[in-house]
Design an enzyme around this catalytic site. Structure first.
Site, mmCIF file in Angstrom:
data_model
loop_
_atom_site.group_PDB
_atom_site.id
_atom_site.type_symbol
_atom_site.label_atom_id
_atom_site.label_comp_id
_atom_site.label_asym_id
_atom_site.label_seq_id
_atom_site.Cartn_x
_atom_site.Cartn_y
_atom_site.Cartn_z
ATOM 1 N N GLU A 192 48.453 69.363 33.013
ATOM 2 C CA GLU A 192 47.865 68.652 31.869
ATOM 3 C C GLU A 192 48.869 68.824 30.743
ATOM 4 O OE1 GLU A 192 46.648 67.644 28.769
ATOM 5 O OE2 GLU A 192 45.118 69.217 28.675
ATOM 6 N N LYS A 209 47.937 83.540 33.248
ATOM 7 C CA LYS A 209 48.830 83.991 32.183
ATOM 8 C C LYS A 209 48.494 83.229 30.910
ATOM 9 C CE LYS A 209 52.819 82.839 30.631
ATOM 10 N NZ LYS A 209 52.534 83.092 29.201
ATOM 11 N N CYS A 218 46.911 67.995 22.573
ATOM 12 C CA CYS A 218 47.693 67.197 23.526
ATOM 13 C C CYS A 218 47.348 65.714 23.392
ATOM 14 C CB CYS A 218 47.444 67.687 24.927
ATOM 15 S SG CYS A 218 45.707 67.878 25.307
ATOM 16 N N GLY A 220 50.618 72.498 29.164
ATOM 17 C CA GLY A 220 51.690 72.779 28.219
ATOM 18 C C GLY A 220 52.638 71.602 28.123
ATOM 19 N N GLU A 271 56.417 64.051 20.871
ATOM 20 C CA GLU A 271 55.223 64.823 20.560
ATOM 21 C C GLU A 271 55.595 65.861 19.500
ATOM 22 O OE1 GLU A 271 53.527 67.529 23.588
ATOM 23 O OE2 GLU A 271 51.605 66.660 23.024
HETATM 24 P P1 NAI Z 1 55.185 75.694 26.915
HETATM 25 O O1 NAI Z 1 54.937 74.614 27.883
HETATM 26 O O2 NAI Z 1 56.516 76.366 26.936
HETATM 27 O O3 NAI Z 1 54.086 76.865 27.103
HETATM 28 C C1 NAI Z 1 52.837 76.712 27.738
HETATM 29 C C2 NAI Z 1 52.623 77.879 28.704
HETATM 30 O O4 NAI Z 1 53.614 77.840 29.720
HETATM 31 C C3 NAI Z 1 52.754 79.262 28.059
HETATM 32 O O5 NAI Z 1 51.817 80.146 28.644
HETATM 33 C C4 NAI Z 1 54.165 79.665 28.427
HETATM 34 O O6 NAI Z 1 54.383 81.060 28.434
HETATM 35 C C5 NAI Z 1 54.283 79.093 29.824
HETATM 36 N N1 NAI Z 1 55.651 78.876 30.299
HETATM 37 C C6 NAI Z 1 56.758 78.602 29.569
HETATM 38 N N2 NAI Z 1 57.835 78.489 30.364
HETATM 39 C C7 NAI Z 1 57.421 78.689 31.639
HETATM 40 C C8 NAI Z 1 58.071 78.720 32.910
HETATM 41 N N3 NAI Z 1 59.368 78.506 33.024
HETATM 42 N N4 NAI Z 1 57.317 78.947 34.000
HETATM 43 C C9 NAI Z 1 55.995 79.163 33.911
HETATM 44 N N5 NAI Z 1 55.333 79.171 32.736
HETATM 45 C C10 NAI Z 1 56.020 78.941 31.613
HETATM 46 O O7 NAI Z 1 54.892 75.157 25.469
HETATM 47 P P2 NAI Z 1 55.382 75.777 24.066
HETATM 48 O O8 NAI Z 1 56.832 76.169 24.165
HETATM 49 O O9 NAI Z 1 54.413 76.822 23.675
HETATM 50 O O10 NAI Z 1 55.243 74.522 23.105
HETATM 51 C C11 NAI Z 1 56.264 73.562 23.039
HETATM 52 C C12 NAI Z 1 55.702 72.174 22.910
HETATM 53 O O11 NAI Z 1 54.931 71.865 24.072
HETATM 54 C C13 NAI Z 1 54.751 71.941 21.762
HETATM 55 O O12 NAI Z 1 55.420 71.698 20.574
HETATM 56 C C14 NAI Z 1 53.980 70.760 22.263
HETATM 57 O O13 NAI Z 1 54.716 69.583 22.020
HETATM 58 C C15 NAI Z 1 53.882 71.000 23.745
HETATM 59 N N6 NAI Z 1 52.605 71.628 24.134
HETATM 60 C C16 NAI Z 1 51.630 70.860 24.687
HETATM 61 C C17 NAI Z 1 50.415 71.406 24.989
HETATM 62 C C18 NAI Z 1 49.323 70.596 25.583
HETATM 63 O O14 NAI Z 1 48.158 70.960 25.432
HETATM 64 N N7 NAI Z 1 49.609 69.556 26.305
HETATM 65 C C19 NAI Z 1 50.100 72.815 24.722
HETATM 66 C C20 NAI Z 1 51.222 73.556 24.210
HETATM 67 C C21 NAI Z 1 52.400 72.958 23.926
#
Ligand code: NAI
Ligand code: MG
Length: 490
Positions: A262, A187, A296, A240, A393
């Protein structure tokens, strides 16, 4: 300044549906969602909004491809060859893919084209080389037995990725999974689904069998959570936010899935007075502002030894002032748009919090223009350890500078976070460099450099920055199960 040459044509949008069992299909519900160009706030296109039903179909296709398809049983070397073919096809389309990434994500074209995309190709080729090198051991057990181990693919893997490096995150996840012989339900992030779908098309063109790679675009709590809960999925790999990982861990507990995470960071970047200060300033600038600060491993807590503090601030401020922010398709642009309105608002709220808490805003702090999610490169000085801009972050172009006096103090303060993804040290004293590399609690420590990535070098987090490692041989382990076979010799 070099003349500005815009790309001759906008990238063509070809794939916007779910990719399941080798077929391009609309979401079962018929629903779609919009994906936005963050530089213009305009809708690029609508994409199938996958949900539990679509995930179920994708898992069935992946299950069948794993359990009875040719993929797992194929000669490992041939699996590697198909992966090489995919890497070649990506390389053939590299300009087009870079444009598509820039359009959907807002990152500068020069980074998409010369940063992300070459790393995508490198990652797939690196893991293609592993496909026929995954083997077990013979074990000298007691008694008259022949004991050996095998490493088998873990099965159907669910892979959930973020929007900051859309294609690269897909490659980091597909590479080891494909090499190991797993099948995939991916996804992509709802903000950036387009390049992942294009990659799936290229995988099909490369001859990777139907059902081996399935892509279900959609939202996290629906499509993402359905992957995590599905009993037909053996392992979930997620990149994420740590708060999302906490939900995933709970959701996965019912079926005890293997999990690798990660997650984020608040990485300390430590600059000593005995360092090459120009190099430290340049590395610090890149280590935070790269990719609009949406990394990240961003070095977002900069600790500088008191006696060189003023000099460092001057250098950082000068670089920020000359940083070119704007149209991501302009080849001179160094900083594009933040990925969406939610991230833009989150970053701006941290900027306000920093000002309110009494940190000194040396540069930036404001939106650029009134269309698109652009933010000035922002530099905060006089930051205290407990301010939210020093603990959370931010995932944006906001750098926090904190002063320190001695080594023990900075080790303690650097480690004083629940994150542990990366850290950096700038010093010309080799003893000090080794001491810090040893004592900093982080998965990666860079010495006199920042953001040096290589597909062969494992990457991942200590503490709440993750579980497991990606890249390198370590990254492959997460996609194999160990089997022990013990045979009586009579
Ligand atoms: P997120 O963790 O919500 O999204 C990342 C992925 O997880 C997306 O594909 C999303 O659709 C999916 N996801 C969201 N909720 C889920 C659930 N309950 N079950 C399964 N999959 C799910 O991150 P978001 O909301 O885009 O960004 C929020 C913050 O997260 C950012 O401001 C940043 O601080 C952090 N982040 C860190 C990343 C990294 O590379 N470590 C990448 C993206 C965000
Ligand atoms: Mg979220």
């Amino acid at each position: 300044m070099a003349t500005i040459t815009k790309p001759a044509s906008a990238p063509e949008i070809k794939q916007t549906q779910c990719f399941i069992g080798g077929e391009w299909v609309p979401a079962a519900s018929g629903k779609t969602f919009e994906t936005i160009n963050p530089a213009t706030e305009e809708v690029i296109t609508t994409v199938a909004e996958g949900d539990a039903k679509d995930v179920d179909l994708a898992v069935k296709a992946a299950r069948e491809a794993f359990d009875s398809g040719p993929w797992r049983k194929m000669d490992a070397r041939d699996r590697g060859r198909l992966m090489h073919k995919l890497a070649d096809l990506i390389e053939d389309d590299i300009d087009e893919l870079a444009r598509l990434e820039t359009l959907d994500n807002g990152k500068p074209i020069r980074e998409a084209r010369h940063g992300d995309l070459p790393l995508v190709v490198d990652c797939l080729r690196y893991y293609a080389g592993w496909a026929d090198k995954i083997h077990g051991q013979t074990i000298p057990v007691r008694g008259n037995y022949f004991c050996y181990t095998k490493r088998e693919p873990v099965g159907v893997v669910g892979q959930i990725i973020p929007w900051n490096f859309p294609m690269l995150m897909a490659a980091w996840k597909w590479g080891p999974a494909l090499a190991a012989g797993c099948t995939i339900v991916m996804k992509p992030a709802e903000q950036t689904p387009l390049t992942c779908l294009r990659m799936a098309r290229l995988a099909q063109k490369a001859g990777i069998p139907d059902g081996v790679i399935n892509v279900v675009p959609g939202y996290g709590p629906t499509a993402g959570a359905s992957i995590v809960k599905h009993p037909g999925v053996d392992k979930v790999a997620f990149t994420g936010e740590y708060k999302t990982a906490q939900i995933i861990m709970k959701d996965a507990s019912q079926t005890l899935k293997r999990l690798t995470f990660e997650l984020g960071g608040k990485s300390p970047n430590i600059i000593f007075a005995d360092s090459d200060l120009d190099a430290a300033a340049a590395g610090t600038h890149m280590g935070l502002y790269l990719n609009q600060g949406q990394c990240c491993c961003a070095g977002s807590r900069v600790f500088v030894e008191e006696k060189v503090h003023d000099k460092l601030i001057d250098k950082l401020a000068a670089m920020n002032k000359s940083r070119k922010v704007g149209d991501p398709f302009d080849p001179n642009t160094e900083q594009g748009a933040q990925v969406d309105k939610a991230q833009f608002d989150k970053i701006m709220s941290y900027v306000e919090a920093g000002k309110k808490a009494g940190a000194k805003c040396v540069t930036g702090g404001k939106r650029v223009g009134d269309k698109g999610y652009f933010i000035e490169p922002t530099l905060f000085d006089d930051v205290q350890d407990d301010m939210s801009i020093a603990t959370d972050e931010i995932f944006g172009p906001v750098l926090s500078v904190l002063k320190f006096k001695d080594v023990d103090e900075v080790i303690q303060r650097g480690n004083n976070t629940f994150f542990g993804l990366a850290a950096a040290v700038w010093t010309s004293d080799v003893t000090k460099a080794h001491r810090l590399a040893d004592e900093l609690r982080a998965g990666t420590v860079w010495v006199n450099c920042y953001d040096v990535f290589d597909t062969a070098a494992p990457f991942g987090g200590f503490k709440m920055s993750g579980i497991g490692r990606e890249l390198g041989e370590k990254g492959l382990e997460a996609y194999t199960e160990n089997k022990t076979v013990t045979m009586s010799l009579g």
